[in-house]
Motif scaffolding. Structure first.
Motif, PDB file in Angstrom:
ATOM      1  N   VAL A 102      18.881  55.294 -27.464  1.00  0.00           N
ATOM      2  CA  VAL A 102      20.087  54.689 -27.900  1.00  0.00           C
ATOM      3  C   VAL A 102      21.530  56.123 -27.416  1.00  0.00           C
ATOM      4  CG1 VAL A 102      22.127  54.266 -28.826  1.00  0.00           C
ATOM      5  CG2 VAL A 102      19.162  52.649 -29.340  1.00  0.00           C
ATOM      6  N   LEU A 103      21.061  56.322 -28.062  1.00  0.00           N
ATOM      7  CA  LEU A 103      21.586  57.980 -27.635  1.00  0.00           C
ATOM      8  C   LEU A 103      21.795  58.544 -26.596  1.00  0.00           C
ATOM      9  CD1 LEU A 103      20.415  60.520 -31.590  1.00  0.00           C
ATOM     10  CD2 LEU A 103      22.737  58.509 -30.652  1.00  0.00           C
ATOM     11  N   VAL A 104      20.538  58.225 -25.563  1.00  0.00           N
ATOM     12  CA  VAL A 104      20.319  59.380 -24.749  1.00  0.00           C
ATOM     13  C   VAL A 104      21.530  58.454 -23.719  1.00  0.00           C
ATOM     14  CG1 VAL A 104      19.067  59.930 -22.210  1.00  0.00           C
ATOM     15  CG2 VAL A 104      18.692  60.133 -24.617  1.00  0.00           C
ATOM     16  N   HIS A 105      21.432  56.942 -24.118  1.00  0.00           N
ATOM     17  CA  HIS A 105      22.309  55.786 -23.536  1.00  0.00           C
ATOM     18  C   HIS A 105      23.221  56.129 -22.997  1.00  0.00           C
ATOM     19  CE1 HIS A 105      23.526  52.267 -20.308  1.00  0.00           C
ATOM     20  NE2 HIS A 105      24.043  51.573 -22.144  1.00  0.00           N
ATOM     21  N   LEU A 106      24.278  56.115 -24.815  1.00  0.00           N
ATOM     22  CA  LEU A 106      25.422  56.469 -25.164  1.00  0.00           C
ATOM     23  C   LEU A 106      25.964  58.001 -24.569  1.00  0.00           C
ATOM     24  CD1 LEU A 106      25.332  55.446 -28.974  1.00  0.00           C
ATOM     25  CD2 LEU A 106      26.318  54.211 -26.849  1.00  0.00           C
ATOM     26  N   ARG A 107      24.724  58.741 -24.323  1.00  0.00           N
ATOM     27  CA  ARG A 107      25.719  60.007 -23.737  1.00  0.00           C
ATOM     28  C   ARG A 107      25.596  59.822 -22.265  1.00  0.00           C
ATOM     29  NH1 ARG A 107      22.178  65.275 -23.443  1.00  0.00           N
ATOM     30  NH2 ARG A 107      20.791  63.226 -21.906  1.00  0.00           N
ATOM     31  N   ASP A 108      24.980  58.933 -21.749  1.00  0.00           N
ATOM     32  CA  ASP A 108      24.998  59.151 -19.828  1.00  0.00           C
ATOM     33  C   ASP A 108      26.324  58.344 -20.749  1.00  0.00           C
ATOM     34  OD1 ASP A 108      22.859  60.156 -19.549  1.00  0.00           O
ATOM     35  OD2 ASP A 108      21.336  58.646 -19.722  1.00  0.00           O
ATOM     36  N   ARG A 109      26.843  57.073 -20.888  1.00  0.00           N
ATOM     37  CA  ARG A 109      27.902  56.104 -20.292  1.00  0.00           C
ATOM     38  C   ARG A 109      29.290  56.549 -21.083  1.00  0.00           C
ATOM     39  NH1 ARG A 109      27.257  50.180 -20.541  1.00  0.00           N
ATOM     40  NH2 ARG A 109      29.668  51.098 -20.310  1.00  0.00           N
ATOM     41  N   LEU A 110      29.151  58.053 -21.887  1.00  0.00           N
ATOM     42  CA  LEU A 110      30.242  58.510 -22.417  1.00  0.00           C
ATOM     43  C   LEU A 110      30.547  59.710 -20.967  1.00  0.00           C
ATOM     44  CD1 LEU A 110      32.222  59.705 -24.916  1.00  0.00           C
ATOM     45  CD2 LEU A 110      30.752  61.038 -25.312  1.00  0.00           C
ATOM     46  N   ILE A 157      22.356  54.131 -35.682  1.00  0.00           N
ATOM     47  CA  ILE A 157      23.647  54.792 -35.237  1.00  0.00           C
ATOM     48  C   ILE A 157      25.234  54.649 -35.281  1.00  0.00           C
ATOM     49  CG2 ILE A 157      24.465  55.719 -32.748  1.00  0.00           C
ATOM     50  CD1 ILE A 157      21.233  56.683 -33.446  1.00  0.00           C
ATOM     51  N   VAL A 158      25.506  52.963 -35.773  1.00  0.00           N
ATOM     52  CA  VAL A 158      26.726  52.870 -36.415  1.00  0.00           C
ATOM     53  C   VAL A 158      27.354  54.013 -37.747  1.00  0.00           C
ATOM     54  CG1 VAL A 158      27.912  51.257 -37.248  1.00  0.00           C
ATOM     55  CG2 VAL A 158      26.720  50.966 -34.833  1.00  0.00           C
ATOM     56  N   LEU A 163      28.240  55.154 -33.145  1.00  0.00           N
ATOM     57  CA  LEU A 163      29.171  54.755 -32.784  1.00  0.00           C
ATOM     58  C   LEU A 163      30.379  53.675 -33.587  1.00  0.00           C
ATOM     59  CD1 LEU A 163      26.298  52.032 -31.061  1.00  0.00           C
ATOM     60  CD2 LEU A 163      28.332  53.026 -30.250  1.00  0.00           C
ATOM     61  N   ILE A 164      31.694  54.055 -32.995  1.00  0.00           N
ATOM     62  CA  ILE A 164      32.677  53.138 -34.251  1.00  0.00           C
ATOM     63  C   ILE A 164      32.459  52.267 -33.805  1.00  0.00           C
ATOM     64  CG2 ILE A 164      34.751  53.662 -34.293  1.00  0.00           C
ATOM     65  CD1 ILE A 164      34.729  56.669 -32.730  1.00  0.00           C
ATOM     66  N   PRO A 165      32.473  50.984 -34.830  1.00  0.00           N
ATOM     67  CA  PRO A 165      32.922  49.635 -34.735  1.00  0.00           C
ATOM     68  C   PRO A 165      34.787  49.393 -34.588  1.00  0.00           C
ATOM     69  CG  PRO A 165      32.115  49.938 -36.743  1.00  0.00           C
ATOM     70  CD  PRO A 165      32.956  52.045 -35.987  1.00  0.00           C
ATOM     71  N   SER A 168      35.430  43.656 -32.130  1.00  0.00           N
ATOM     72  CA  SER A 168      34.665  42.301 -31.721  1.00  0.00           C
ATOM     73  C   SER A 168      33.004  43.207 -32.553  1.00  0.00           C
ATOM     74  CB  SER A 168      34.171  42.687 -30.499  1.00  0.00           C
ATOM     75  OG  SER A 168      33.321  41.956 -30.345  1.00  0.00           O
ATOM     76  N   GLU A 169      32.346  42.256 -33.091  1.00  0.00           N
ATOM     77  CA  GLU A 169      31.276  42.623 -33.662  1.00  0.00           C
ATOM     78  C   GLU A 169      30.752  42.999 -32.800  1.00  0.00           C
ATOM     79  OE1 GLU A 169      27.637  40.819 -36.390  1.00  0.00           O
ATOM     80  OE2 GLU A 169      29.490  39.869 -36.094  1.00  0.00           O
ATOM     81  N   ASP A 170      30.373  42.704 -31.735  1.00  0.00           N
ATOM     82  CA  ASP A 170      29.406  42.942 -30.880  1.00  0.00           C
ATOM     83  C   ASP A 170      29.802  44.366 -29.505  1.00  0.00           C
ATOM     84  OD1 ASP A 170      27.692  42.281 -31.793  1.00  0.00           O
ATOM     85  OD2 ASP A 170      27.675  40.529 -30.621  1.00  0.00           O
ATOM     86  N   ARG A 171      31.059  44.967 -29.711  1.00  0.00           N
ATOM     87  CA  ARG A 171      31.802  45.929 -29.099  1.00  0.00           C
ATOM     88  C   ARG A 171      32.042  47.685 -30.150  1.00  0.00           C
ATOM     89  NH1 ARG A 171      33.503  46.467 -24.048  1.00  0.00           N
ATOM     90  NH2 ARG A 171      35.148  47.984 -23.262  1.00  0.00           N
ATOM     91  N   PHE A 172      31.504  48.929 -29.281  1.00  0.00           N
ATOM     92  CA  PHE A 172      31.750  49.782 -30.125  1.00  0.00           C
ATOM     93  C   PHE A 172      31.963  51.055 -28.742  1.00  0.00           C
ATOM     94  CE2 PHE A 172      27.942  47.710 -31.442  1.00  0.00           C
ATOM     95  CZ  PHE A 172      28.195  47.622 -33.060  1.00  0.00           C
ATOM     96  N   GLU A 173      32.681  51.579 -29.495  1.00  0.00           N
ATOM     97  CA  GLU A 173      33.403  53.217 -29.147  1.00  0.00           C
ATOM     98  C   GLU A 173      32.009  54.565 -29.516  1.00  0.00           C
ATOM     99  OE1 GLU A 173      37.027  56.361 -29.145  1.00  0.00           O
ATOM    100  OE2 GLU A 173      37.358  53.991 -30.246  1.00  0.00           O
ATOM    101  N   VAL A 174      31.911  54.464 -28.073  1.00  0.00           N
ATOM    102  CA  VAL A 174      31.453  55.895 -28.563  1.00  0.00           C
ATOM    103  C   VAL A 174      31.987  56.994 -28.978  1.00  0.00           C
ATOM    104  CG1 VAL A 174      29.558  56.952 -26.945  1.00  0.00           C
ATOM    105  CG2 VAL A 174      29.910  54.621 -26.341  1.00  0.00           C
TER     106      VAL A 174
END
Length: 274
Positions: A102-110, A157-158, A163-165, A168-174
């Motif tokens: 999850v962290l690797v994916h978030l870093r790539d998306r960021l 991670i939240v 991951l910042i809520p 929406s329940e299923d959408r987060f800010e990185v």
């Protein structure tokens, strides 16, 4: 100390920090990190009183790390110059396989979002779960368990604040803290050893390659016959008088060395014992 300059907050208070400074110090100790995005008041106090807060952390064998570009600060264990170990207040817990993914994916998306000019980067829960599921080995059959671990990783991670809520329940800010808090070497090594995508069939599903050690049924029979002949010879050396009778029985029609043998192993063994 005069009342006008006193920072005492309770009876018997001998502390030398103001309330805002103490609050920022406690937040640093309790949270994995603070940032201008998640803790704006504490971040401002940290910027203004960095030396004081760093000194208080150093008294606890902790070091203060700051990324001024991303406006993120976090604590870490101090390292002795003499290779000795300091007492520690930190509990070092490694990320799980799913949390690392999850962290690797978030870093790539960021990185992709910031490179594209986005001021804030968002991800959906289903997108993260689909990414983690892509690393499931072909032979894994517990899909429900794998999905549960992936969902728990997102929740972890939240809770860590990476991951910042949103509304929406299923959408987060990185959070931008993902980049400095995820060591590049550790993430790369973990993903190469444990998290790489499967590219072929599992070892259990691969067909076995025939080897030269495999023998046919006739070869096995000849091998058994040879072992019996060697056993007879050995018995003959020990008992010379019984040798001729045993050899005669083995060489007779219907014996184990001839085709269509009908003599049982027990009777052949008994022949060598007579």
């Amino acid at each position: 100390m005069d009342d006008e300059t006193s920072v005492s907050l309770f009876e018997g208070d001998e502390g030398g920090l103001e309330f805002a400074q103490r609050h920022a110090l406690v937040t640093l100790l309790k949270q994995r990190f603070i940032s201008a995005r998640t803790h704006p008041r504490d971040w401002q106090v940290l910027v203004e009183h960095e030396r004081v807060l760093r000194s208080r952390l150093n008294d606890l064998f902790l070091d203060l790390a700051i990324d001024p570009t991303r406006e993120v600060a976090w604590k870490r264990q101090a390292v002795s110059e003499t290779a000795s170990r300091f007492p520690t207040l930190l509990h070092d817990t490694a990320w799980t396989r799913e949390e690392t993914l999850v962290l690797v994916h978030l870093r790539d998306r960021l990185r992709a979002g910031l490179a594209g000019g986005d001021a804030r980067v968002f991800v959906d829960r289903d997108d993260v779960l689909e990414y983690v599921a892509g690393y499931r080995p072909p032979h894994a059959t517990d899909e429900a368990g794998d999905e549960k671990r992936a969902r728990n990783a997102v929740t972890s991670i939240v809770k860590a604040g990476l991951l910042i809520p949103t509304g929406s329940e299923d959408r987060f800010e990185v959070s931008e803290a993902v980049e400095p808090l995820l060591p590049l070497e550790a993430a790369a090594g973990a993903c190469w050893r444990r998290c790489r995508r499967p590219t072929g069939p599992s070892p259990r599903s691969r067909p076995r390659t025939p080897t030269c050690s495999r023998r046919t049924a006739s070869e096995h029979r000849r091998g058994r016959a040879g072992r019996r002949v060697r056993a007879v010879r050995e018995a003959g050396r020990r008992h010379p008088r019984r040798r001729h009778r045993a050899v005669a029985r083995l060489a007779a029609p219907g014996s184990s060395t001839g085709a269509g043998s009908a003599v049982s192993p027990r009777s052949r063994w008994a022949a060598t014992r007579r």
